[in-house]
Design a protein around this motif. Structure first.
Motif, PDB file in Angstrom:
ATOM      1  N   THR A 108     -15.609   3.050  26.733  1.00  0.00           N
ATOM      2  CA  THR A 108     -16.439   1.959  26.212  1.00  0.00           C
ATOM      3  C   THR A 108     -15.967   0.616  26.761  1.00  0.00           C
ATOM      4  O   THR A 108     -16.777  -0.232  27.154  1.00  0.00           O
ATOM      5  CB  THR A 108     -16.409   1.951  24.671  1.00  0.00           C
TER       6      THR A 108
ATOM      7  N   LEU B 108     -17.858   0.305  18.530  1.00  0.00           N
ATOM      8  CA  LEU B 108     -16.470   0.699  18.775  1.00  0.00           C
ATOM      9  C   LEU B 108     -15.591   0.273  17.603  1.00  0.00           C
ATOM     10  O   LEU B 108     -14.724   1.015  17.151  1.00  0.00           O
ATOM     11  CB  LEU B 108     -15.975   0.050  20.079  1.00  0.00           C
TER      12      LEU B 108
ATOM     13  N   ASP C 142     -21.940  -2.212  22.837  1.00  0.00           N
ATOM     14  CA  ASP C 142     -20.737  -1.415  23.115  1.00  0.00           C
ATOM     15  C   ASP C 142     -19.665  -1.644  22.042  1.00  0.00           C
ATOM     16  O   ASP C 142     -19.070  -0.696  21.532  1.00  0.00           O
ATOM     17  CB  ASP C 142     -20.119  -1.839  24.458  1.00  0.00           C
TER      18      ASP C 142
ATOM     19  N   HIS D 102     -12.841   7.739  24.264  1.00  0.00           N
ATOM     20  CA  HIS D 102     -14.017   6.979  23.856  1.00  0.00           C
ATOM     21  C   HIS D 102     -13.765   5.478  23.991  1.00  0.00           C
ATOM     22  O   HIS D 102     -14.603   4.744  24.528  1.00  0.00           O
ATOM     23  CB  HIS D 102     -14.371   7.350  22.399  1.00  0.00           C
ATOM     24  N   VAL D 103     -12.609   5.025  23.526  1.00  0.00           N
ATOM     25  CA  VAL D 103     -12.289   3.591  23.599  1.00  0.00           C
ATOM     26  C   VAL D 103     -12.181   3.152  25.054  1.00  0.00           C
ATOM     27  O   VAL D 103     -12.742   2.122  25.462  1.00  0.00           O
ATOM     28  CB  VAL D 103     -10.969   3.280  22.846  1.00  0.00           C
TER      29      VAL D 103
ATOM     30  N   ILE E  55     -12.004   0.659  14.357  1.00  0.00           N
ATOM     31  CA  ILE E  55     -12.116   1.615  15.478  1.00  0.00           C
ATOM     32  C   ILE E  55     -12.109   3.040  14.900  1.00  0.00           C
ATOM     33  O   ILE E  55     -11.138   3.800  15.065  1.00  0.00           O
ATOM     34  CB  ILE E  55     -11.014   1.448  16.544  1.00  0.00           C
TER      35      ILE E  55
END
Ligand code: ZN
Length: 572
Positions: free
Chosen positions: A558, A505, A501, A554-555, A524
Motif C-alpha cells: 500500500t 490502511l 490507500d 499489505h502495508v 493499522i
C-alpha cells in the motif's frame, strides 16, 4: 481561508432552534415517526430555497420493545438492545456474575486465550457495562444463554447488540446476534448480581420487531464554482431514541443552519458541499449511511474530498472542544479551526468505529463525530460519574430524558460556527488542507509501537522502510505544492486519492466496497495482532506470525502504491 482572521460573531440559529423545539415533541424511533422527522427537515430546507433530494430505501431494522428480568420473586424493568434476540416467552437459566471487561471474555473477543465453555454454557450472565456488541458477541460464542447488562447509573440506556455495520449482506447474516440481552439500571443490576452470587436463577423477557422498512433520507447539495464535481460531505443521523433532542436533534439543527449559511455564501465555494441526514442509525446500526454509500460508492471514491459527521453538538454545558475527533492528515486544518472558533487546542483524537463513520473502507479523510463535550470539571460539579459519547456527555443520552433541557442555543451557535469554518476550510481552499506527511507520521508511530511490543519476534522493517520512502516523497510534494509547480487541480486529486490507500490502511481491514464489523479496530488493523502477541504461546504464536507477515506485505504494498501516486503527480 484566511487563517489570521479573528473569528466574528456567532451565527443566528433561529431556524435550527425551531427544529430543535419541534423535534422535542416528535419521536423519531419507530419507522413512521422517523419519516415524519425527515419531512420536517426537508420542509425547512425548502423554506430557505434549497432543493431536497429525498431518497427512500428499504432498510433492515430491529425495533426494541419492552424487556424485563424476573429473579428472586421480583420483576426488574429493562431495555432490549436493538438486534438482540427476542425472548417473548421468557428465557430461564442460572445466573452467573462476570465482572465487566472480564479478561477471559475479552480474550475470546481477541480470538486468543481459552474460554472454559462449561463456565458460560446455559447461563444468564450478569455483567457491568453498556452491553457492548463485542462483549455480547463473545458471550454468545462462549455459549451463554442470555446477558443482563448492568448500566452504570440510574438510567437504562438504549443501545444495539449487533456487530454488523448497516444492512447485512449475505455473509453477515450469521453474525447477527443470537443471544438475548437486557439492560437494567445500576440499582436493579446490583440486586441481580447479589442473587447471582447466591446461586440464583433468572428469566429474561424481551420483545423486538425486526423487518424491512422504507426510510426517508434527505440530501442537499450546494454546488461549488471551480471544482463542482468535487465535494465536501457533511452528515448526521436524524433518527433518535424517543425524541432524542441532544442526540441528535441538535445535530440536525446544526446541519440545517450549516446548509443555510453555505447557501448564502455559495459564491465562495470552490467545491460542492453535500449534506445528508440519516435514518436507521440507532435501529439499523448505521443502515442509512451504509445504504447511501453503497448507492453512490463510485461517486464517493472519485469525488469526495473529506467527510464530517455531526452528532450531538449544541448540548448544555458542553464547552470542551479538546477531544474533537479527526484523522491525522487533517489535524493541522481542523485544530486551526477549533483554535479560531473555540480558542482551544484540540489533541487530534483518533476516530473510532461508531456514529456513521461509514467511510473508512472506501478511504475518505474525516473530521468530527461529536463536537463539544462537558469539561471534566463540569462533570465533577454536576456529579456525573461516567462518560457517555453523545449529548455532549449529558446523561440523558439514549434515555427518556434526552429532552429540550439538554439543548443549549448558545452552544448550538458555537458548534454551527465550528462546522461552518471547517467546511469552508475544505470547500474554499485552492489546495486542500490535507497533509499526508502527518498521516504517514501517524502510521509510522503505530508501526514503531507494534515493533516495540514484538521485539525480536517479528520484523516490521520492510513495511516501515516503504512508509519512510513515502514520507520523503510527500516532503518533495509539499515543497512542489508550496512553490506552485504542481497545478492545484492535480495536487487536490493526489491529496484525495492518497486517502483511498492510506485511510483504509490506518482504519480498515476489508476492501473498499464492504463494511468492516461494527467493532473498534486497532490502528493499522492488518497489524493489530502485534499488540496482542503476548497472549499467544509457543503452540499458537505461529498463527499470529502468519497474520503479521500478511499484514506487513499489505502495508508495504500500500505504501508503495501511494508512493507511485506521488511520483506520478511530481512527474518523476
Ligand atoms: Zn447520535
Amino acid at each position: 481561508m484566511d487563517g489570521d482572521r479573528a473569528f466574528g460573531a456567532l451565527p443566528t440559529v433561529d431556524l435550527g432552534w425551531d427544529l430543535v423545539t419541534a423535534f422535542a415533541t416528535q419521536p423519531r424511533e419507530k419507522p413512521a415517526d422517523v419519516n415524519k422527522g425527515a419531512d420536517m427537515i426537508a420542509e425547512r430546507l425548502r423554506r430557505i430555497g434549497l432543493t431536497v433530494t429525498m431518497h427512500e430505501p428499504r432498510l433492515f431494522l430491529s425495533l426494541p420493545g419492552t424487556a424485563s428480568v424476573v429473579a428472586g420473586g421480583r420483576t426488574f424493568r429493562g431495555k432490549p438492545p436493538a438486534f438482540s434476540k427476542a425472548a417473548p416467552a421468557g428465557l430461564s437459566g442460572p445466573l452467573l456474575y462476570v465482572p465487566g471487561q472480564s479478561g477471559d471474555i475479552m480474550g475470546s473477543v481477541m480470538g486468543s486465550g481459552p474460554v472454559d465453555p462449561d463456565r458460560y454454557r446455559g447461563k444468564i450472565v450478569v455483567t457491568e457495562g453498556m452491553g457492548l456488541p463485542m462483549v455480547l458477541d463473545a458471550l454468545e460464542k462462549a455459549g451463554a444463554l442470555g446477558v443482563v447488562c448492568v448500566n452504570p447509573g440510574e438510567r437504562i440506556h438504549w443501545g444495539t447488540a449487533s456487530t454488523v455495520w448497516g444492512t447485512p449482506e449475505v455473509e453477515d447474516i450469521a453474525r447477527l446476534p443470537k443471544i438475548t440481552s437486557v439492560a437494567v439500571s445500576n440499582e436493579d443490576g446490583l440486586a441481580i448480581i447479589a442473587m447471582a452470587k447466591a446461586g440464583g436463577e433468572a428469566t429474561l423477557f424481551s420483545e423486538l420487531t425486526t423487518g424491512w422498512f422504507p426510510q426517508k433520507l434527505p440530501v442537499v447539495e450546494i454546488p461549488g464554482t471551480v471544482e463542482p464535481d468535487q465535494f465536501v460531505f457533511v452528515h448526521g443521523h436524524y433518527d433518535s431514541w424517543d425524541v432524542g433532542v441532544g442526540d441528535n436533534g441538535t445535530g440536525n439543527a446544526c446541519m440545517l443552519e450549516l446548509a443555510r449559511l453555505l447557501h448564502e455564501r455559495r459564491g465562495e465555494l470552490r467545491r460542492s458541499v453535500r449534506l445528508a441526514w440519516w435514518p436507521a442509525h440507532s435501529t439499523g446500526r448505521y443502515g442509512g449511511s451504509a445504504w447511501y454509500l453503497d448507492a453512490h460508492a463510485l461517486s464517493f471514491a472519485e469525488r469526495c474530498v473529506v467527510h464530517m459527521n455531526c452528532d450531538s453538538p449544541g448540548c448544555i454545558d458542553a464547552t470542551d472542544y479538546r477531544d474533537v475527533v479527526m484523522m491525522p492528515e487533517v489535524r493541522r486544518a481542523v485544530t486551526d479551526v477549533v483554535r479560531r472558533v473555540a480558542g482551544q487546542t484540540a489533541h487530534g483524537k483518533r476516530p473510532n468505529r461508531s456514529s456513521d463513520y461509514t467511510f473508512y473502507n472506501i478511504g475518505i479523510s474525516a473530521a468530527f463525530m461529536a463536537s463539544s463535550m462537558l469539561t471534566p470539571e463540569k462533570m465533577a460539579e454536576r456529579g456525573i460519574t461516567y462518560r457517555v459519547g453523545g449529548c455532549g456527555g449529558n446523561l440523558g443520552w439514549h434515555a427518556e430524558d434526552d429532552t429540550l433541557e439538554i439543548a443549549d442555543r448558545t452552544v448550538l451557535a458555537k458548534d454551527t460556527a465550528l462546522y461552518l469554518e471547517a467546511v469552508l476550510a475544505f470547500a474554499t481552499a485552492e489546495v486542500l488542507p490535507i497533509d499526508w506527511r502527518d498521516g504517514v507520521d501517524d502510521l509510522l508511530a503505530h508501526v514503531d509501537g507494534y515493533q516495540k511490543t514484538l521485539g525480536s519476534r517479528f520484523d516490521l522493517g520492510p513495511a516501515r522502510a516503504a512508509l519512510v520512502h513515502l514520507r520523503e516523497r510527500l516532503e518533495a510534494f509539499a515543497a512542489a505544492t508550496a512553490a506552485g509547480t504542481i497545478p492545484a487541480k492535480a495536487a487536490n486529486a493526489l491529496l484525495r486519492d492518497l486517502g483511498r490507500d492510506l485511510v483504509p490502511l490506518n482504519f480498515a481491514r476489508k476492501g473498499p466496497f464492504v463494511q468492516d464489523p461494527a467493532m473498534t479496530l486497532p490502528p493499522i488493523p492488518v497489524l493489530g495482532v502485534a499488540a496482542e502477541i503476548d497472549r499467544f504461546d509457543a503452540d499458537t504464536v505461529g498463527f499470529a506470525l502468519t497474520t503479521l507477515l500478511r499484514g506487513r506485505n499489505h502495508v508495504e504494498a500500500t505504501a508503495r502504491r501511494a508512493t507511485e501516486r506521488v511520483d506520478r503527480a511530481l512527474g518523476a
